[in-house]
Motif scaffolding. Sequence first.
Motif, mmCIF file in Angstrom:
data_model
loop_
_atom_site.group_PDB
_atom_site.id
_atom_site.type_symbol
_atom_site.label_atom_id
_atom_site.label_comp_id
_atom_site.label_asym_id
_atom_site.label_seq_id
_atom_site.Cartn_x
_atom_site.Cartn_y
_atom_site.Cartn_z
ATOM 1 N N MET A 56 0.856 -1.187 0.000
ATOM 2 C CA MET A 56 0.000 0.000 0.000
ATOM 3 C C MET A 56 0.892 1.238 0.000
ATOM 4 O O MET A 56 1.849 1.304 0.779
ATOM 5 N N PRO A 57 0.584 2.221 -0.862
ATOM 6 C CA PRO A 57 1.420 3.428 -0.875
ATOM 7 C C PRO A 57 1.499 4.046 0.523
ATOM 8 O O PRO A 57 0.473 4.171 1.204
ATOM 9 N N TRP A 58 2.675 4.387 0.939
ATOM 10 C CA TRP A 58 2.872 4.955 2.276
ATOM 11 C C TRP A 58 3.977 5.988 2.178
ATOM 12 O O TRP A 58 5.128 5.640 1.936
ATOM 13 N N TRP A 100 7.962 5.798 14.276
ATOM 14 C CA TRP A 100 9.132 5.708 13.391
ATOM 15 C C TRP A 100 9.704 4.293 13.346
ATOM 16 O O TRP A 100 10.117 3.829 12.292
ATOM 17 N N VAL A 101 9.716 3.638 14.508
ATOM 18 C CA VAL A 101 10.291 2.287 14.566
ATOM 19 C C VAL A 101 9.460 1.333 13.701
ATOM 20 O O VAL A 101 9.986 0.516 12.940
ATOM 21 N N TRP A 102 8.145 1.486 13.836
ATOM 22 C CA TRP A 102 7.233 0.684 13.009
ATOM 23 C C TRP A 102 7.516 0.905 11.518
ATOM 24 O O TRP A 102 7.610 -0.041 10.732
ATOM 25 N N ALA A 103 7.671 2.176 11.136
ATOM 26 C CA ALA A 103 7.893 2.490 9.721
ATOM 27 C C ALA A 103 9.214 1.897 9.232
ATOM 28 O O ALA A 103 9.295 1.382 8.110
ATOM 29 N N VAL A 126 7.811 -0.280 6.259
ATOM 30 C CA VAL A 126 7.659 0.509 5.042
ATOM 31 C C VAL A 126 8.973 0.490 4.255
ATOM 32 O O VAL A 126 10.024 0.817 4.798
ATOM 33 N N ARG A 127 8.869 0.072 3.024
ATOM 34 C CA ARG A 127 10.051 0.026 2.164
ATOM 35 C C ARG A 127 9.681 0.477 0.757
ATOM 36 O O ARG A 127 8.653 0.055 0.238
ATOM 37 N N GLY A 128 10.528 1.322 0.219
ATOM 38 C CA GLY A 128 10.261 1.770 -1.150
ATOM 39 C C GLY A 128 8.912 2.441 -1.296
ATOM 40 O O GLY A 128 8.237 2.288 -2.321
ATOM 41 N N GLY A 129 8.484 3.161 -0.262
ATOM 42 C CA GLY A 129 7.213 3.877 -0.351
ATOM 43 C C GLY A 129 5.991 2.983 -0.291
ATOM 44 O O GLY A 129 4.895 3.383 -0.665
ATOM 45 N N ARG A 130 6.179 1.763 0.185
ATOM 46 C CA ARG A 130 5.050 0.832 0.291
ATOM 47 C C ARG A 130 5.031 0.161 1.663
ATOM 48 O O ARG A 130 6.077 -0.247 2.178
#
Length: 522
Positions: free
Chosen positions: A159-161, A255-258, A262-266
Motif C-alpha cells: 500500500m502506498p505509504w 518511526w520504529v514501526w515504519a 515501510v520500504r520503497g514507499g510501500r
Amino acid sequence: MYVVVAGETVQPVGGAARRPADLAGAVGELEAAERPRWVWADAREAYPPLLERGVRVARCHDLALTEGLLLAHEGRYGEPRTARAAHARLHGLPVPEEQPSAPGTLFAPEPLGAEAMAEVLADQLGRIAALPEPGRFRLLVAAESAGALVAAEMSYDGMPWRRDVHDALLTDLLGPRPVHGMRPAKLQALADEVTAAFGHQVNPDSVQQLVKAFKAAGVALKTTRSWELKQIDHPAVAPLLAYKELARLFSFHGWVWADQWVRGGRFRPEYVVGGVVSGRWATNGGGALQIPKVMRRVVVADDGWVLVVADAAQLEPRVLAAMAGDGGLARAAGQIDLYSALAQSFGGERDNAKIAMLSAMYGGTSGDASKLLAVMRQRFPKAYQFVEDAAKAGEDGHLVRSWLGRTSPPPSARWKELVSGPEGTRAARDRGRFTRNFVVQGTAAEWALALLAVLRGLLPEPARMVFFQHDEVMVHCPIGQAEEVIAAVSEAAAEASRLLFGSTPVRFPMEAVAVDSYADAK
DNA sequence: AGACTAAGCGCC
DNA sequence: AAAGGGCGCTTAGTCT
C-alpha cells in the motif's frame, strides 16, 4: 484442469510430471495457454516467488486452507492442516505438527511430492462432494484460495505509504523523532504534567501506578479505560488521556514501526487468510488492520495515480437479511441506508433500528436493547429467529456454520467443565454470543472474499488491489482508470451477492470513490 | 533472561 | 452511556 506445483515440479493431474529449468516461466506459459487451477500446498510459499518473476495466476486450490475448512466442518478443528499432515492422515502415518515458523526457515521439511499432493487433492474433492451442500463449499474453497492469491499480491505490491508525510505527522503530534529509548518531547511533557498533577512521579504507562495514585487522591477507579477516566474530575485526567492517545501512535505506528514495515514507499503487511475463526483475515505483524484513522493521510497515491476506496455499507445486517430470508428485513435491505428504512419500525428512530440490529447480531443486552429486540422479534421474526437459533446452538455446545459452510470451533474442554459448574450460565451465554455472531460475521467475510475474487478478475492492468480490511478494499490505479475501476467494484459486489445468495431482494451497495489520499475517502 | 498474562485500545 | 462479536499489538508486571 488442475495442475500441481510441488517444489520445482509441475504436474497436471493425470498427466506427466515435468521439472522445467525455469519454473516461473513454465507456470506463466501454461497459465496463458490453459488457465488451469493451480494446486499448491500453501500459496504463502508457492506464490511469492512467481510474483517476483512477474507471473500471476487466475485460480488456485490451496491445500492447506482447504484442509482447514474441511477439518472444521468435520468437527476436527485444530488438527494440523498442512498438506503434509493431510497426506500423513491418508496413509495412517504419524501426523507432523504444524510448523509455526515462517516460510524459508532453516529446518523447513522437504516439499511434498506432486503425486502425494494429487492424492490430497483427490481426497479433498471427494470429501467436499460428500457434503450436504457441496456447491456452496466449493465456492467457499474457491473464494478462500483466491483470497490467498490476493493476499500474496497485496503484500507484494504494498500500500502506498509516504514516509515523509508520516514523519511530518508524527513530528507535528509528538515532536521530533527521539533517540532510541526516549519519549518524544510532547509525550514527555504530558507525562510530566501527569506527574505534576499527582505531586509525585507516576508512569502513565503503568496501570498499577495510576490506580494507586488516583486512590491516594481520593478517586477510586476500577480500570483506567479512557471512558472511565473521562467521568472523573482530577487535573491528571486531561494530560493522561492525551498521553494515552499519543503514546499509542508512537509505539504502534511510529518511526520504529515504519523502519520495519515501510520500504520503497510501500507498506507491506503479511496477511493471514482465514486467520480469524470467522473467516476474516488477520495480519502477522504490521498491524495493518488497526491503522488509526488519523494516519490515513499518509496513504497517498503515486503521481498520476489515484486510490479507489470502496466499502460495503452495513454489510452484516444485509447478510443476515439474505441468509434468514426475512421478507421485511430484506425489503429494508433493498435500500441504500438500511437503518433509515427500518426506522419507522422502531418509533421513527434510526438509532434505535441500528441498536436493535447490532444487539441481535452481537448479543447485546444493555440499555434499551431488550425492548428494541422485542420489536425486532415481532417485526422481523425470521431474522430474529435465525440469530437466536445460532445462539442456542452455541449455548448447547453445538457447532454452527456460515452460509457457505465455514464451521465454528467446537467448545473447549475448559468450557465443558465450566458450563456444568457454578458459572455455567455465564459460560453458555458467552459462547452463545460467539456463535450468534459467527454466522453473520462469517458469511459477511465470505461475501467479502467473493468480492475480492471477482474484482481481481475485473481490474485492468496495471491497477492493483493494495489494501483489504474486512469490508473495505483499496485499488491503486492510474487516474484514467478510476471510472473503470469504480464500475468494476460495483459489478463485483453484485456478482458476489449473486454467487452467495442467487436472486435476492437484498442489495449490497459498495460505493467507491477515487481519491488522492486515503484520508479523503470518508 | 525469557515466557507468559492482563490491561488497554486501535480497527471492522 | 459505555454494553454486546471478532482481532493485533504494546507495555507492565509476574512467573519460572
